[in-house]
Design an enzyme around this catalytic site. Structure first.
Site, PDB file in Angstrom:
ATOM      1  N   PHE A   1       0.850  -1.187   0.000  1.00 22.03           N
ATOM      2  CA  PHE A   1       0.000   0.000   0.000  1.00 22.03           C
ATOM      3  C   PHE A   1       0.886   1.236   0.000  1.00 22.03           C
ATOM      4  CE2 PHE A   1      -2.417   3.507   1.744  1.00 22.03           C
ATOM      5  CZ  PHE A   1      -3.531   3.469   0.927  1.00 22.03           C
TER       6      PHE A   1
ATOM      7  N   ASP B   1       9.126   2.528   1.847  1.00 22.11           N
ATOM      8  CA  ASP B   1       7.964   3.296   2.295  1.00 22.11           C
ATOM      9  C   ASP B   1       7.786   3.029   3.781  1.00 22.11           C
ATOM     10  OD1 ASP B   1       5.458   4.179   3.014  1.00 22.11           O
ATOM     11  OD2 ASP B   1       4.459   3.486   1.197  1.00 22.11           O
TER      12      ASP B   1
ATOM     13  N   LYS C   1       2.298   9.936   8.084  1.00 22.54           N
ATOM     14  CA  LYS C   1       1.520   9.526   9.259  1.00 22.54           C
ATOM     15  C   LYS C   1       1.998  10.171  10.567  1.00 22.54           C
ATOM     16  CE  LYS C   1      -1.164   5.714   7.652  1.00 22.54           C
ATOM     17  NZ  LYS C   1      -0.798   5.003   6.432  1.00 22.54           N
TER      18      LYS C   1
END
Ligand code: PLP
Length: 405
Positions: free
Chosen positions: A144, A229, A258
């Site tokens: 993702f 990532d 995040k």
């Protein structure tokens, strides 16, 4: 779902239904306040938050140091253009580079944007160094990377592509964990390999032993950039500041978002000088990227993680939660697997986890379920034993088939 709702909740849900785009399936509660690992809804009910806004609020909600830094910066300067030097941006870049493999930082506002920057940098670097046909990026199944066109293309899960084709050219998918498949996929067009060190949305999937080290060696041998990532795994989530530190290797490029701002929107792409030099003036930009407010939050969040021993607490509480989950696994045969690192833990069930999440919510504990069957725990890194005990107690109650609740 039996969380009762009074008028104000009902009214807001109705208004949301009218005017908010229907892109999310939401629980019928309106959260309005938070402190540490606790949040409250608009009706005053208290919940234990084992989700931390999906790995965003690593310091817990409204950490006093973060709140103070945001208030102080808001009174000084909210925004100036990147046409000028921005002090908090420079100081955050310095701090991130001091504590990572990286030499340079580019700031943006989200994980998808950080990955866009990484994809653009990898293409530009490879094209300039090896020729115009070097642009392809290899990514992993069940990955993702975000919801923009480039990042859904990088995301090797069909459900995120459906309805949005044609996708961006230049991506190739291989199974996560399979080093031979990655090697076999490399061709004359390959520029980079991109992956999450531990997959998050894809089901909290750990890399097999030696995998990340193997990919590093493969990239060195084939002159490819390795992009990690760390949007979900970064900023202490796995017990180290960055997950790559567990694996005795370093990427060329890393993306963060995040929890980077502890709850304020900010993303970053970090890179070694060798790769970063492909970005010159005009190569890439973002109006809000690296603005004073977001960077002041980032500095406070990172300093607090380092100064308040949150990495130690994450490792300790991660072990504690893992041990408790393993105990539950020996009690309930429908638990197939427990996996993860630090305070990023997944519980794979034989059945869909939706009802379990709802039953936990009824008992005022917030957890998440991903890939339909994997319950996911991402509590704030400040979580304590009593809070872990409470979450486990509730989960045990919900799992117990003799419990009709
Ligand atoms: C959440 C996430 C993203 C996307 O971040 P946004 O801020 O929602 O764009 C990208 N990569 C990983 C690994 C993530 O967990």
């Amino acid at each position: 779902m039996s969380v009762s709702s009074n008028n104000v909740t009902q009214q807001l849900i109705q208004l949301a239904d009218t005017h908010i785009a229907h892109t999310y399936t939401r629980f019928p509660l309106v959260l309005v306040k938070g402190e540490g690992c606790r949040v409250w809804d608009i009706e005053g009910r208290e919940y234990l938050d084992m989700l931390a806004g999906l790995a965003v609020c690593n310091l817990g909600h409204c950490h006093p140091k973060l709140v103070a830094a945001i208030c102080e910066q808001a009174q000084k300067l909210l925004h100036v253009s990147n046409l000028y030097q921005i002090e908090p941006q420079i100081r955050l870049a310095d701090l991130l580079c001091q504590h990572s493999f990286a030499d340079k930082a580019f700031f943006c506002n989200s994980g998808a944007e950080a990955n866009e920057a990484a994809i653009k940098l990898a293409r530009k670097y490879a094209k300039e160094k090896y020729g115009n046909d070097r642009y392809e990026i290899i990514t992993m199944t069940n990955s993702f990377h975000g919801r923009t066109m480039a990042t859904i293309t990088a995301t090797a899960q069909e459900k995120f592509h459906k309805g949005f084709e044609p996708l961006l050219p230049g991506f190739k998918y291989v199974p996560f964990g399979d080093i031979a498949a990655a090697r076999a996929a490399i061709g004359p067009n390959t520029a980079a390999i991109m992956l999450e060190p531990i997959q998050g949305e894809g089901g909290v999937n750990m890399p097999p032993p030696g995998y990340l080290e193997g990919l590093r060696a493969l990239c060195d041998e084939q002159n490819l950039l390795l992009i990690l990532d760390e949007v979900q795994t970064g900023m202490g989530r796995t017990g180290k500041l960055f997950a790559y530190e567990h694996f005795g290797m370093e990427p060329d490029i890393m993306t963060l978002a995040k929890s980077l701002g502890g709850g304020v929107a900010i993303g970053a792409m970090l890179a070694k000088d060798e790769a970063a030099k492909a970005f010159g003036p005009g190569s890439h930009a973002s109006t809000f990227g690296g603005n004073p407010l977001a960077c002041a939050a980032g500095i406070a969040a990172l300093s607090t993680i380092l100064e308040d021993g949150l990495l130690d607490n994450c490792r300790m509480m991660g072990e504690y939660l893992l041990t408790k989950l393993v105990k539950l696994k020996s009690k309930y045969s429908f638990i197939k697997d427990i996996r993860g690192k630090g305070l990023m833990l997944g519980v794979e069930l034989e059945f869909e986890g939706k009802d379990i999440v709802n039953a936990c919510l009824d008992r005022r504990v917030l957890i998440n379920c991903t890939m339909d069957k994997v319950l996911r725990f991402l509590p704030p890194l400040v979580v304590n034993k009593e809070e872990v005990d409470r979450a486990i107690g509730v989960l045990d109650e919900v799992f117990d088939p003799n419990n009709s609740g």
